[in-house]
Design an enzyme around this catalytic site. Sequence first.
Site, PDB file in Angstrom:
ATOM      1  CE  LYS A   7      39.490  52.376  13.109  1.00  0.00           C
ATOM      2  NZ  LYS A   7      39.219  53.438  12.123  1.00  0.00           N
ATOM      3  CG  ASN A   8      35.632  53.724  12.791  1.00  0.00           C
ATOM      4  OD1 ASN A   8      36.764  54.202  12.875  1.00  0.00           O
ATOM      5  ND2 ASN A   8      35.290  52.847  11.863  1.00  0.00           N
ATOM      6  NE  ARG A  81      39.261  59.581   4.075  1.00  0.00           N
ATOM      7  CZ  ARG A  81      39.272  60.390   3.030  1.00  0.00           C
ATOM      8  NH1 ARG A  81      40.300  60.481   2.254  1.00  0.00           N
ATOM      9  NH2 ARG A  81      38.216  61.121   2.747  1.00  0.00           N
ATOM     10  CG  ASP A 105      42.157  56.097   1.740  1.00  0.00           C
ATOM     11  OD1 ASP A 105      41.630  55.627   0.714  1.00  0.00           O
ATOM     12  OD2 ASP A 105      41.528  56.337   2.771  1.00  0.00           O
ATOM     13  CG  ASP A 293      34.908  49.123   8.490  1.00  0.00           C
ATOM     14  OD1 ASP A 293      35.666  49.492   7.585  1.00  0.00           O
ATOM     15  OD2 ASP A 293      34.281  49.906   9.214  1.00  0.00           O
TER      16      ASP A 293
END
Length: 407
Positions: A7-8, A81, A105, A293
């Site tokens: 994803k990142n 974001r 957030d 993470d």
Amino acid sequence: MCVNGAKNSVLKLMAACLLAPGVHRLDNVPVISDVAIMSDVLRAMGAEVVHEGRGPNGHLEITIPQDVTPVAPYELVEKMRASIVVLGPLLARYGTARVSMPGGDDFGYRPIDFHLSAFEDFGATFVAEHGYVEGHCDRLVGARIVLQFPSHTATDNILMGAVLARGTTVIENAAREPEISDLASMLIEMGARVHGAGTSRIEVEGVDELRPAYHRAIPDRVEAATLVAAVGLAGGEVLVKGARPEHMDMLLEKLRQMGMDCTPTAEGLLAAAEGRLRSVDVATLPYPGVATDYKPLLVTLLSVADGVAIVSENLFAGRFRYIDELRRMGAKIKTEGHHAIVRGVPRLSGARVRASDIRAGAALVLAGLAADGVTDVSGAEHIDRGYEDLDERLRSLGANIERVSSP
Ligand code: EPU
């Protein structure tokens, strides 16, 4: 079990497409809602985005027109974001960018000052009004940028700005995540001149234009870690195909200290666990340290391990919210500032809990695997932001899990 694309990485690769008009193709793109949001960000600017296939066969075709509307609107940045990574490509290619300011957030206050001050060093000027930050420049001019902290997305953004800047840029104290090296590889395939990505000093010689990309994203190390953590909690053995153990060295070392077998193989990573794991202390750090993470996964593993562990969060002060939920499941965890003291209990107890972000959500699902009775995780939409079909994938490994649609 195959691991999906990162994803990142993918989110930044998508933003990087803005650097060249034409048709780009990105492979290994998972079907997750953050990719859908970034697709909408690009569409709002005038791009065409088509996502086909799933899992390792998922791919994107992105068509960037000659001229785009260089605005990332509030409705989309508010949802994700990471949309801030369009700032660099827009300023570099169009000389103007209007991006909604990301708010706070679930991790607490997350500023974008490193991004803005770097682009000021490149010669851009910013005004902030009506919740937007608007930047202008004639052409970015290469500069020596010293990051106060190796921020991941600030490094991505600066890198994407530097590739079309006039002259040479040096990023000192750059973040070193594998996703940054992946972005640099794609930029190089597009014609950029980048050296040192993956180290803390990246040097970029700006070029006048780039060509469209055809690139395959690297595997998601956090998704791979989630599957490995599931093995740690439930016991057994899983081959995580396509995983890159060399991207997860520190985490795997911690898991081995806890008693897991984590063996790199030609196909990926073989994870095995038997019986109760042992507690170890963990501190999150920028890459190559143990990523923040991974922390919700590790805290969940530690909550049923034998012994007491101190877990320190060094990146996001507010990233402890899921701990209240784990406590509802019987975990014995105390928090003190940015430290958590986790006293392992033999078993968790199923309860209704709420996911507050992607990784916390995945960790609570895994906690359910180690709990007696039924665990009901609400806020599953957070999990879908970063994991394609996590429920189905865990079910195929033997977990008793089903998705219940909300009323
Ligand atoms: N920071 C500043 N100013 C800035 C930028 C960052 O003070 O302008 C601070 C942050 O507040 C934080 C530290 O620097 O204390 C590190 O933040 P970083 O910028 O590295 O985080 P990020 O780039 O916003 C990315 C990932 C996160 C991951 C972190 C750390 C993406 C889209 N997000 O965030 O991933 O936790 O790096 O590795 O790449 C996730 O996938 O769930 C996720 C949150």
